[in-house]
Design a protein around this motif. Structure first.
Motif, mmCIF file in Angstrom:
data_model
loop_
_atom_site.group_PDB
_atom_site.id
_atom_site.type_symbol
_atom_site.label_atom_id
_atom_site.label_comp_id
_atom_site.label_asym_id
_atom_site.label_seq_id
_atom_site.Cartn_x
_atom_site.Cartn_y
_atom_site.Cartn_z
ATOM 1 N N GLU A 41 0.756 -1.458 0.327
ATOM 2 C CA GLU A 41 -0.210 -0.002 -0.039
ATOM 3 C C GLU A 41 1.061 1.508 -0.037
ATOM 4 O OE1 GLU A 41 -3.251 -0.368 -0.466
ATOM 5 O OE2 GLU A 41 -2.944 -2.723 -0.117
ATOM 6 N N TYR A 42 0.546 2.181 -0.826
ATOM 7 C CA TYR A 42 1.258 3.462 -1.239
ATOM 8 C C TYR A 42 1.742 4.081 0.023
ATOM 9 C CZ TYR A 42 2.483 7.699 -2.470
ATOM 10 O OH TYR A 42 3.636 8.620 -2.605
ATOM 11 N N HIS A 43 0.143 4.455 0.257
ATOM 12 C CA HIS A 43 0.223 5.156 1.909
ATOM 13 C C HIS A 43 1.112 4.697 2.634
ATOM 14 C CE1 HIS A 43 -3.221 1.786 2.753
ATOM 15 N NE2 HIS A 43 -2.779 2.707 3.785
ATOM 16 N N TRP A 44 1.142 3.539 3.055
ATOM 17 C CA TRP A 44 2.685 2.556 4.256
ATOM 18 C C TRP A 44 3.998 2.889 3.789
ATOM 19 C CZ3 TRP A 44 -0.450 3.164 8.496
ATOM 20 C CH2 TRP A 44 -0.905 2.213 8.518
ATOM 21 N N ARG A 45 4.333 2.719 2.371
ATOM 22 C CA ARG A 45 5.408 2.715 2.468
ATOM 23 C C ARG A 45 5.569 4.119 2.549
ATOM 24 N NH1 ARG A 45 3.847 0.622 -1.988
ATOM 25 N NH2 ARG A 45 3.884 2.251 -3.627
ATOM 26 N N LEU A 46 5.027 5.207 2.449
ATOM 27 C CA LEU A 46 5.485 6.919 1.919
ATOM 28 C C LEU A 46 5.475 6.812 3.929
ATOM 29 C CD1 LEU A 46 5.258 9.798 1.151
ATOM 30 C CD2 LEU A 46 2.445 9.488 2.260
ATOM 31 N N VAL A 47 4.908 6.480 4.736
ATOM 32 C CA VAL A 47 5.351 6.298 6.285
ATOM 33 C C VAL A 47 6.420 5.581 6.739
ATOM 34 C CG1 VAL A 47 4.279 5.593 8.417
ATOM 35 C CG2 VAL A 47 2.615 6.600 7.176
ATOM 36 N N LYS A 48 6.518 4.806 6.578
ATOM 37 C CA LYS A 48 8.041 3.896 6.675
ATOM 38 C C LYS A 48 8.916 4.685 5.732
ATOM 39 C CE LYS A 48 10.221 -0.247 5.967
ATOM 40 N NZ LYS A 48 10.640 0.001 7.345
ATOM 41 N N TRP A 102 4.372 -6.002 8.740
ATOM 42 C CA TRP A 102 4.795 -5.104 9.444
ATOM 43 C C TRP A 102 4.088 -4.027 10.292
ATOM 44 C CZ3 TRP A 102 3.065 0.072 7.317
ATOM 45 C CH2 TRP A 102 4.786 0.822 7.764
ATOM 46 N N SER A 103 4.694 -3.766 10.557
ATOM 47 C CA SER A 103 3.096 -2.033 11.103
ATOM 48 C C SER A 103 4.574 -1.396 11.521
ATOM 49 C CB SER A 103 2.740 -1.931 12.339
ATOM 50 O OG SER A 103 3.390 -2.907 13.344
ATOM 51 N N LEU A 104 4.851 0.387 11.789
ATOM 52 C CA LEU A 104 5.204 1.095 12.707
ATOM 53 C C LEU A 104 5.639 0.212 13.218
ATOM 54 C CD1 LEU A 104 6.631 3.856 11.268
ATOM 55 C CD2 LEU A 104 5.173 5.224 12.289
ATOM 56 N N GLY A 105 4.666 0.650 14.488
ATOM 57 C CA GLY A 105 5.087 0.233 16.284
ATOM 58 C C GLY A 105 5.767 -1.597 16.214
ATOM 59 N N LEU A 106 5.833 -2.650 15.042
ATOM 60 C CA LEU A 106 6.758 -3.157 15.209
ATOM 61 C C LEU A 106 8.343 -2.721 14.522
ATOM 62 C CD1 LEU A 106 7.473 -5.863 15.200
ATOM 63 C CD2 LEU A 106 6.489 -6.651 12.332
#
Length: 451
Positions: A248-255, A427-431
């Motif tokens: 998902e693009y928005h999660w790649r952007l967040v990372k 994957w998650s930002l918390g992880l």
């Protein structure tokens, strides 16, 4: 809807007891909190599987969504310059909201369980096909009465010796399609793939005629029980065998934003003074360059030059006399005295933050291997190249779980790949934060495989 009402009521009560008067800006905050709740519950699938979610699972989802509420409330009040009320209001609002939601969900669960134990709010289910999947699903239904399902029977080919787990046998599919009995059926669950398209169409026609919901469990789910992901490609449904949040693009952007911000922080507050010290020590310890650059495979198997502080003698060779890749080993004579400290403390990896800023790597991800290592291993470990679906990392899930450094056997590499793929699927930002903290902790306490 009950959660939305709870948020509005708790917000109003918290405002009343912590602030002198209700202002227009409070209406904006409430609206943002409701929007935040909608999106956080959507992302976490809070309401997707209410019947089959255990209470402990619901509690974890409540904590997760309430945490988002606290972040929104704190940030909005800070932006609105309402500092005098921020801490007090956020604390009271979050505490009361948490208590209200926990109690509300507990009461609802208890009421529904009692209601279903009396035979109400029950969904009657018929299974088409009898196999391991059918047996497991029936066991789950029987072991969890709070799900609110009741198995009416099994539709399948009658074979000698089959007792269908003690469940009622309703005959074969053709008999069921032609039967006149008016069974009270709410759902048909198909667990076999041994049905022709013609018969499948007949099942759909029958279910529509009798207002029965029909669901299909893919038979190949036994091979990939937790990895399947359902999406649409235009009007066509697609089932993929692996869940990949970073698709998902928005999660790649967040990372990516996290990688850049974290790397800049490290450069400004750590590298600004640490880099010159390490560079001078390397020059004093042995002749040769400060940095060691080596081609490694990144995302989509693209090669890039990976930066490290040089920890080996400049004349060291990565290839043995037999032509195989020469991994660093314990008491490796190629490693310098300073290099031993740099490697054991993981300081040799710090220049890879340059690779992060260049976009070749991420802070967290599967560790990149040397070109020759990839060539040798990709044919020996079936899922090896899956780890290259995302950017490699300075640290990773495999590394914090003990799989770092030399891999002497194929079994060790398979375990490392297994951890890397788990990270990709979960994957998650918390992880990422968890892995970073675990990495720092491991560096401080020391690691057996760090050499």
């Amino acid at each position: 809807m009950s959660d939305i009402i709870a948020i509005a009521c708790v917000f109003t009560f918290s405002s009343f007891i912590t602030k002198p008067e209700f202002e227009k800006s409070d209406s904006i905050l409430l609206l943002l909190l409701l929007i935040g709740w909608y999106f956080s519950t959507k992302i976490s699938s809070t309401y997707d599987d209410f019947r089959t979610e255990r209470y402990i699972g619901e509690l974890l989802l409540i904590f997760q969504n309430v945490l988002v509420q606290s972040i929104i409330a704190g940030q909005v009040l800070f932006i609105l310059n309402r500092h005098e009320y921020t801490r007090r209001f956020v604390f009271v609002y979050i505490l009361i909201l948490l208590i209200v939601l926990i109690i509300k969900n507990y009461i609802i669960k208890k009421i529904l369980l009692r209601y279903r134990q009396k035979g109400r709010n029950i969904k009657n289910v018929v299974f088409v096909g009898y196999n391991e999947i059918t047996s497991n699903l029936i066991s789950q239904i029987q072991d969890n009465p709070h799900y609110g399902f009741k198995v009416i029977g099994i539709i399948a080919k009658e074979e000698e010796g089959y007792d269908f787990g003690g469940n009622t046998y309703l005959g074969d599919l053709q008999k069921f399609l032609n039967m006149n009995e008016d069974y009270k059926i709410d759902e048909i669950i198909i667990t076999t793939e041994e049905i022709s398209n013609h018969l499948m169409q007949k099942i759909f026609v029958l279910s529509e005629k009798r207002a029965i919901r029909t669901k299909i469990v893919p038979n190949y789910i036994t091979y990939y029980p937790s990895r399947l992901q359902f999406k649409f490609f235009g009007n066509y449904p697609l089932i993929t065998f692996r869940s990949e949040p970073l698709q998902e693009y928005h999660w790649r952007l967040v990372k990516r934003v996290f990688d850049i911000v974290f790397s800049l922080f490290v450069f400004v507050f750590i590298f600004s003074w640490l880099f010159p010290i390490v560079a001078i020590l390397i020059k004093l310890d042995s002749k040769g360059p400060v940095f060691f650059r080596q081609y490694r495979w990144g995302k989509d198997n693209k090669k890039f030059k990976c930066f490290k502080f040089r920890s080996m003698k400049p004349e060291s060779n990565d290839v043995t006399e037999k032509g195989t890749f020469n991994q660093a080993q314990m008491n490796d004579p190629r490693i310098t005295k300073l290099g031993q400290f740099l490697r054991s403390s993981s300081l040799d990896e710090l220049p890879q933050f340059i690779n992060v800023l260049l976009g070749d790597m991420s802070i967290v991800g599967p560790r990149p291997h040397a070109h020759e290592h990839n060539i040798r291993t990709k044919d020996e470990v079936d899922s090896y190249l899956v780890r290259h679906w995302i950017k490699p990392g300075i640290t990773g899930w495999a590394q914090v779980n003990g799989y770092r450094g030399e891999t002497r056997t194929i079994e060790q590499m398979e375990q490392r790949v297994k951890y890397d793929i788990w990270y990709i699927e979960n994957w998650s930002l918390g992880l990422d934060f968890k892995i970073i903290f675990m990495t720092v902790y491991n560096v401080i306490k020391g690691e057996e495989m760090a050499y």
